[in-house]
Design an enzyme around this catalytic site. Structure first.
Site, PDB file in Angstrom:
ATOM      1  N   LYS A   1     -13.387  -0.729   5.888  1.00  0.00           N
ATOM      2  CA  LYS A   1     -13.814  -1.799   5.075  1.00  0.00           C
ATOM      3  C   LYS A   1     -14.499  -2.827   5.773  1.00  0.00           C
ATOM      4  O   LYS A   1     -16.744  -2.977   4.799  1.00  0.00           O
ATOM      5  CB  LYS A   1     -12.894  -3.260   4.476  1.00  0.00           C
ATOM      6  CG  LYS A   1     -12.221  -1.846   3.115  1.00  0.00           C
ATOM      7  CD  LYS A   1     -11.002  -1.275   3.474  1.00  0.00           C
ATOM      8  CE  LYS A   1     -10.120  -0.432   2.803  1.00  0.00           C
ATOM      9  NZ  LYS A   1      -9.117   0.467   3.867  1.00  0.00           N
TER      10      LYS A   1
ATOM     11  N   ASP B   1      -0.750  -6.159   9.328  1.00  0.00           N
ATOM     12  CA  ASP B   1      -1.535  -4.971   8.935  1.00  0.00           C
ATOM     13  C   ASP B   1      -3.119  -5.727   8.573  1.00  0.00           C
ATOM     14  O   ASP B   1      -3.179  -6.632   7.153  1.00  0.00           O
ATOM     15  CB  ASP B   1      -1.284  -4.329   7.818  1.00  0.00           C
ATOM     16  CG  ASP B   1      -2.519  -2.779   7.515  1.00  0.00           C
ATOM     17  OD1 ASP B   1      -1.584  -2.465   6.490  1.00  0.00           O
ATOM     18  OD2 ASP B   1      -2.854  -2.971   7.731  1.00  0.00           O
TER      19      ASP B   1
ATOM     20  N   TRP C   1       0.771  -1.401   0.098  1.00  0.00           N
ATOM     21  CA  TRP C   1      -0.118   0.190   0.076  1.00  0.00           C
ATOM     22  C   TRP C   1       0.817   1.137  -0.290  1.00  0.00           C
ATOM     23  O   TRP C   1       2.108   1.529   0.672  1.00  0.00           O
ATOM     24  CB  TRP C   1      -0.935   0.349   1.333  1.00  0.00           C
ATOM     25  CG  TRP C   1      -1.776   1.463   1.478  1.00  0.00           C
ATOM     26  CD1 TRP C   1      -2.720   1.735   0.128  1.00  0.00           C
ATOM     27  CD2 TRP C   1      -1.931   1.663   2.364  1.00  0.00           C
ATOM     28  NE1 TRP C   1      -3.411   2.848   1.467  1.00  0.00           N
ATOM     29  CE2 TRP C   1      -3.053   3.016   2.571  1.00  0.00           C
ATOM     30  CE3 TRP C   1      -0.917   1.914   4.088  1.00  0.00           C
ATOM     31  CZ2 TRP C   1      -3.424   3.819   3.017  1.00  0.00           C
ATOM     32  CZ3 TRP C   1      -1.870   2.336   5.169  1.00  0.00           C
ATOM     33  CH2 TRP C   1      -3.025   3.654   4.871  1.00  0.00           C
TER      34      TRP C   1
END
Lengths: 422, 424
Positions: free
Chosen positions: B270, B234, B153
């Site tokens: 999300k 993560d 990311w």
């Protein structure tokens, strides 16, 4: 999917695991951190079973029953919002509408700076977040600069600039003997600082002392800042809360703007809108022109992105709803004035009670000082006695949060203070 | 109170550095964030056929953002509760939320939780959890190298650098196979200095969608433990990748099960659709309860000068849902539906490319997992697709499957086909 889980269960049951068991912790040398001097007070208060206990520690407003308050204008805003909004990411700079309303509040509804789009501004995580973002920005773009911080100041200011790796210096502010402003020394420090130094100023209702410069004194400070080319950074956490009138509480900022200073400003809606836990604030920096403000804003966003990506939406929605609707805004102004008036009333009550008890000391400062806090007249040892003998909780620097004082506890508080100071 | 003389009534002395100029006069405009900038560009486009496959925010089949029903219910409960106040949370955040979050990722029966060895603090979504964890490491850990997968990311290196850590890379994605470069990963982690921090995507790797298999995870675990490396997970897509919360947490759980230490950053952006509310948690699993308690106290010192305490609203919604059996179940159903829709989009896109006879092997579209597909398209092809087909995606060829619908898959397939056949 089923077989994957079965394999995992098998793995989890294995006993001989390579390496992990024989290791000690990575963190054995981690010391227990000291309790936060301010927030730790409320923790201690909550743990105290005494029915007489009084919390005049953290600066969160309480009504006359000692209860936290959610403003009516906020409740109404929430009702209007609930169920209607999606929760999409805000831009990195936060809610554009909220920032617009914040700027109007700080800089004035008809500010030329706003019209000329000269202010780089982003939504921040309340006052702390706004200060930290500015400190990080200062470090990145003026790496050789330092920050001048008043003595005393909100304890967390030191932490913020330290974690941003900006070296700190102090300037004189509070005058213990008079429990007022040490104006002469303050002006000396301003003059003696190298030209172009960065100064942290409390816009109103100085925390922890409640001592603010007079309008005339602000003008002199501004003038001297102009001579020296200093950068004024205002932390405005109590706009509206100090005098009851947001315009009046922004006076210092307006004086500096009139004099042409390109200021920085941290705003918080924690106290004046009672949005504490929502973490809503705004960081603004006045620039030469629109082009520069676009550049500066883009850089502020670059600092926000690796910290939290984009700020929380809920609190910003509340602020926008309240300030963007004339009816709700008027209601808010009334409620802010109500809170400020109650605190001013408690100042008079506390002072009267102490004087009636026959205290030989002067308690004038209680009504001279402004905003949420009352400062001075108590040593750390006296504070400890107040806590241990009377179950009264405040920060050890003797700062009393007047918001925690009520008609129900003011006599008890006055009596206790008298006992430990006589 | 407007200024009478906008050109300054007072003249500064000749010795002032900038003579009335801004102290920030030399600041250049920063480039747009590569990911969030995609949406900015998309919004500017007036074409009716434009498609936003940039940022990873879920969209319904109708292309609309989604607020989960269970989230709306939780919101209503909160707004109707007159006893709710807006006071400051503790520095570490909402206690219930923290406990429930730890249970969610580590499993309710995790010995680490039962033995009080986990320090959990509420943070601002995944980004905030990573940043707080990284600053803690920079202050208290003896190594400041953090190994991150190549690619990762876009915000990861910035977060760690700002925190004072030093990012290094380990091989991860294999462009040939569009899968995992497992050999390269093992080699690079083997040659990392002992004690180095290793960033691991718990599931649904961003941007590639390529995850290790269960067996590969076990090998990774053994390697990491034998080299004394410190894992930092993560976890931004738990439940979103496979549709199962437990399956998506297995990678984390095998590490915790071996008794060792690790960090885990969780996001509810999300999987609960709480994007803008910024809800997340950082957990540090320690060897003993005493250590965990000291670690928690030090985490507070990182948080206090950053934002004092975390925002209350989103965490309250999460806690409300996680602690209620019915709401939790409702959530798992809605979560699985989102994951299933994405899996179905993968299949549809694969089929559409096959039907067009688009050259190349596109099986990675259905092999990769989670919100993103790493298409393998190059920057020229991406630019072409934006210009000619109004398709917005990051220039590394990553597309957000969540932004697709049955209606728009043909348009994307046409665009990919054109890009691949016209631009090489």
């Amino acid at each position: 999917m089923a077989s994957r889980t079965a394999i995992c269960r098998g793995l989890l049951r294995r006993n001989s695991i390579t390496g992990a068991r024989s290791m000690s912790s990575w963190w054995t040398s981690v010391e227990p951190a000291p309790k936060d001097p301010i927030l730790g007070v409320t923790e201690a208060f909550l743990a105290d079973p005494s029915p007489d206990k009084v919390n005049v520690g953290v600066g969160a407003y309480r009504d006359d029953n000692g209860k936290p308050v959610v403003l009516e204008c906020v409740r109404e805003a929430e009702r209007r919002i609930a169920g209607k909004m999606n929760m999409e990411y805000l831009p990195m700079g936060g809610s554009v509408k909220m920032v617009e309303e914040s700027l109007k509040l700080a800089y004035g509804e008809n500010s030329d700076l706003i019209k000329e789009k000269r202010i780089a501004a982003v939504q921040a995580l309340s006052g702390t977040g706004a200060c930290r973002l500015f400190a990080d920005f200062q470090k990145r773009f003026r790496p050789d600069s330092q920050i001048y911080i008043p003595v005393p100041t909100w304890a967390n200011h030191h932490n913020i600039w330290r974690d941003a790796h900006v070296p700190q210096r102090t300037f004189h502010y509070y005058h213990p003997e008079s429990r007022g402003l040490d104006f002469a020394s303050l002006m000396d420090d301003v003059k003696n600082a190298p030209n172009g130094s960065f100064f942290l100023l409390h816009a109103c209702a100085h925390n922890p002392t409640g001592v603010d410069p007079s309008e005339e004194q602000w003008r002199e400070i501004s003038y001297q800042f102009k001579i020296k080319g200093h950068f004024p950074f205002f932390d405005m956490a109590y706009q509206g809360f100090a005098s009851g009138d947001p315009e009046r509480d922004a006076k210092a900022i307006r004086i500096f703007l009139e004099d042409g200073h390109a200021i920085g400003c941290a705003q918080s809606f924690a106290k004046n809108m009672g949005l504490y836990g929502q973490r809503v604030g705004c960081l603004s920096i006045v620039c030469e022109d629109e082009k520069q403000s676009v550049a500066v804003k883009s850089q502020l966003q670059q600092l926000a992105r690796p910290m939290y990506s984009n700020p929380p939406v809920h609190g910003a929605l509340i602020v926008t709803t309240v300030l963007g609707d004339p009816e709700l805004k008027n209601l808010w102004l009334k409620e802010v004035k109500g809170m400020a008036d109650r605190i001013i009333g408690m100042r008079y009550a506390l002072r009267e009670n102490l004087e009636k008890l026959g205290s030989s000391l002067s308690w004038e400062h209680i009504t001279n000082q402004i905003g949420m806090f009352c400062y001075g007249g108590l040593t750390p040892e006296q504070v400890d006695r107040l806590t241990n003998e009377f179950h009264i909780y405040m920060t050890r620097n003797g700062r009393i949060s007047m918001a925690g004082v009520t008609t129900g506890n003011v006599a008890y508080l006055a009596n206790a203070i008298h006992e430990v100071t006589k | 109170m407007e200024s009478q003389n906008p050109n300054h009534a007072i003249s500064p002395s000749a010795t002032t550095a900038s003579n009335g100029d801004s102290v920030f006069a030399n600041i250049a405009k920063a480039p747009e964030d590569p990911i969030l900038g995609v949406t900015v560009a998309y919004n500017k486009d007036s074409s009716p056929i434009k498609l936003n496959l940039g940022v990873g925010a879920y969209r319904t089949e109708e292309g609309k953002p989604l607020v989960l029903n269970v989230v709306r219910r939780a919101e209503q409960l909160l707004v109707n509760d007159p006893s709710r106040v807006k006071e400051y949370l503790p520095i570490t955040g909402l206690a219930d939320f923290n406990k429930l979050s730890a249970k969610l990722i580590f499993g309710a029966d995790s010995p680490a939780i039962q033995e009080n060895r986990v320090a959990t603090v509420q943070c601002l979504s995944g980004t905030g959890s990573l940043r707080v964890g990284a600053e803690f490491l920079a202050k208290h850990y003896h190594q400041n190298s953090i190994y991150i997968p190549q690619p990762t990311w876009g915000n990861h290196p910035k977060v760690f650098t700002m925190a004072g850590l030093s990012p290094k890379y380990y091989r991860y994605y294999d462009p040939e196979t569009r899968g995992l470069n497992f050999q390269g990963l093992l080699e690079d982690l083997s040659s990392a200095p002992s004690g180095a921090i290793v960033l691991l995507h718990a599931c649904a790797h961003n941007p590639t969608g390529v995850d290790p298999t269960v067996e590969q995870w076990e090998q990774i675990r053994q390697l990491i433990r034998s080299k004394g490396l410190l894992p930092f997970f993560d976890s931004a897509y738990q439940g979103f990748a496979s549709g199962s919360l437990d399956a998506d947490a297995q990678s984390v759980r095998i590490f915790v099960a071996d008794g060792g230490e690790c960090l885990a950053a969780q996001s509810y952006a999300k999987n609960m659709g709480l994007y803008g509310e910024r809800v997340g948690a950082l957990s540090i699993v320690c060897r003993t309860a005493d250590v965990a308690s000291r670690v928690e106290s030090q985490l507070k010192l990182v948080i206090r000068p950053m934002y004092s305490n975390p925002p209350i609203h989103g965490a309250s919604i999460v806690a409300t849902i996680l602690k209620d059996r019915d709401m939790y179940n409702e959530w798992t159903i809605e979560l699985k539906a989102m994951a299933d829709r994405i899996i179905s989009m993968r299949q549809q896109l694969f089929d559409a490319l096959r039907d067009r006879g688009t050259p190349g092997d596109w099986s990675h579209i259905i092999k990769q997992i989670g919100m993103f597909t790493f298409t393998g398209l190059n920057t020229e092809q991406v630019a072409f697709m934006t210009k000619e087909y109004h398709i917005y995606m990051t220039s590394d060829g990553r597309i957000s499957m969540a932004g697709l619908s049955s209606r728009t898959v043909p348009h994307l397939a046409d665009a990919i086909h054109a890009a691949v056949t016209r631009i090489v």
